[in-house]
Scaffold this motif. Structure first.
Motif, PDB file in Angstrom:
ATOM      1  N   SER A  12       0.864  -1.174   0.000  1.00  0.00           N
ATOM      2  CA  SER A  12       0.000   0.000   0.000  1.00  0.00           C
ATOM      3  C   SER A  12       0.903   1.227   0.000  1.00  0.00           C
ATOM      4  O   SER A  12       2.128   1.113  -0.030  1.00  0.00           O
ATOM      5  CB  SER A  12      -0.923   0.000   1.227  1.00  0.00           C
ATOM      6  OG  SER A  12      -0.150   0.186   2.393  1.00  0.00           O
ATOM      7  N   ASN A  13       0.303   2.398   0.042  1.00  0.00           N
ATOM      8  CA  ASN A  13       1.108   3.617   0.082  1.00  0.00           C
ATOM      9  C   ASN A  13       1.879   3.733   1.392  1.00  0.00           C
ATOM     10  O   ASN A  13       2.955   4.312   1.436  1.00  0.00           O
ATOM     11  CB  ASN A  13       0.219   4.847  -0.106  1.00  0.00           C
ATOM     12  CG  ASN A  13      -0.350   4.890  -1.501  1.00  0.00           C
ATOM     13  OD1 ASN A  13       0.208   4.308  -2.421  1.00  0.00           O
ATOM     14  ND2 ASN A  13      -1.469   5.574  -1.666  1.00  0.00           N
ATOM     15  N   LEU A  14       1.353   3.191   2.456  1.00  0.00           N
ATOM     16  CA  LEU A  14       2.003   3.272   3.757  1.00  0.00           C
ATOM     17  C   LEU A  14       3.201   2.324   3.862  1.00  0.00           C
ATOM     18  O   LEU A  14       4.164   2.617   4.566  1.00  0.00           O
ATOM     19  CB  LEU A  14       0.991   2.963   4.861  1.00  0.00           C
ATOM     20  CG  LEU A  14       1.496   3.049   6.291  1.00  0.00           C
ATOM     21  CD1 LEU A  14       1.911   4.493   6.606  1.00  0.00           C
ATOM     22  CD2 LEU A  14       0.433   2.592   7.253  1.00  0.00           C
ATOM     23  N   THR A  15       3.191   1.202   3.131  1.00  0.00           N
ATOM     24  CA  THR A  15       4.289   0.244   3.244  1.00  0.00           C
ATOM     25  C   THR A  15       5.609   0.802   2.737  1.00  0.00           C
ATOM     26  O   THR A  15       6.664   0.327   3.133  1.00  0.00           O
ATOM     27  CB  THR A  15       3.970  -1.056   2.486  1.00  0.00           C
ATOM     28  OG1 THR A  15       3.690  -0.735   1.125  1.00  0.00           O
ATOM     29  CG2 THR A  15       2.814  -1.788   3.133  1.00  0.00           C
ATOM     30  N   PHE A  17       6.795   3.702   3.489  1.00  0.00           N
ATOM     31  CA  PHE A  17       7.420   4.346   4.639  1.00  0.00           C
ATOM     32  C   PHE A  17       7.784   3.361   5.741  1.00  0.00           C
ATOM     33  O   PHE A  17       8.742   3.568   6.475  1.00  0.00           O
ATOM     34  CB  PHE A  17       6.488   5.432   5.203  1.00  0.00           C
ATOM     35  CG  PHE A  17       6.231   6.531   4.211  1.00  0.00           C
ATOM     36  CD1 PHE A  17       7.218   7.447   3.905  1.00  0.00           C
ATOM     37  CD2 PHE A  17       5.015   6.635   3.571  1.00  0.00           C
ATOM     38  CE1 PHE A  17       7.004   8.455   2.987  1.00  0.00           C
ATOM     39  CE2 PHE A  17       4.779   7.639   2.656  1.00  0.00           C
ATOM     40  CZ  PHE A  17       5.777   8.553   2.364  1.00  0.00           C
ATOM     41  N   THR A  18       7.038   2.272   5.854  1.00  0.00           N
ATOM     42  CA  THR A  18       7.310   1.331   6.935  1.00  0.00           C
ATOM     43  C   THR A  18       8.367   0.300   6.570  1.00  0.00           C
ATOM     44  O   THR A  18       9.062  -0.198   7.438  1.00  0.00           O
ATOM     45  CB  THR A  18       6.019   0.615   7.363  1.00  0.00           C
ATOM     46  OG1 THR A  18       5.469  -0.058   6.229  1.00  0.00           O
ATOM     47  CG2 THR A  18       5.021   1.596   7.939  1.00  0.00           C
TER      48      THR A  18
END
Length: 159
Positions: A12-15, A17-18
């Motif tokens: 996803s878009n968050l992965t 950054f993580t």
């Protein structure tokens, strides 16, 4: 050789950054943790310079001192780029020296295997094996010596 990185099962878009930090810090000896103090000091000084600008007390209101920050920022980026490229060139030159030793060791091993006449005496095979073992030991001792000495020596005794 395929390099495997830790990747998430669902993206996803968050992965981004993580999991980017996990990918960058995956291998031992990564330069990223060593750069974090430099980056945080640079960001802190930049924020201090941005919000605490004593030049506004002395300059007229139509002056634009922010252009100086752009020039200094460009120079700092250029310096960082130059420093990174120089470090990478030193890294490559160190690897090329070790690869030269490996190439010469391989050349000596091939010479031992091809020059010696194996059928002349029954002890030739034993002597050739001993020479090959000594060449391999010499390479590993040289590599270990280069890792354990100098300004970038390793201090880990288990490696």
């Amino acid at each position: 050789m395929v390099v495997r990185y830790p990747v998430p099962t669902q993206s996803s878009n968050l992965t981004f950054f993580t999991h980017t930090a996990r990918i960058l810090l995956h291998k031992r000896g990564s330069i990223i943790p060593k750069m974090i103090p430099q980056i945080s000091i640079s960001v802190g000084l930049s924020l201090l310079a941005l919000y605490h600008n004593p030049l506004t007390l002395y300059l007229p209101e139509d002056a634009n001192p922010q252009n100086a920050y752009v020039v200094v920022g460009f120079l700092v980026c250029f310096l960082t780029f130059f420093k990174t490229q120089t470090a990478y060139a030193e890294h490559l030159s160190a690897h090329s020296a070790v690869e030269d030793v490996l190439r010469e060791s391989r050349r000596l091993g091939v010479m031992v295997c091809t020059i010696l006449d194996w059928d002349v005496h029954p002890d030739i095979k034993r002597i050739a094996r001993r020479i090959l073992r000594l060449i391999v030991v010499q390479y590993f001792v040289t590599a270990e010596f280069l890792q354990r000495t100098g300004p970038n020596k390793t201090t880990n005794k288990k490696k």
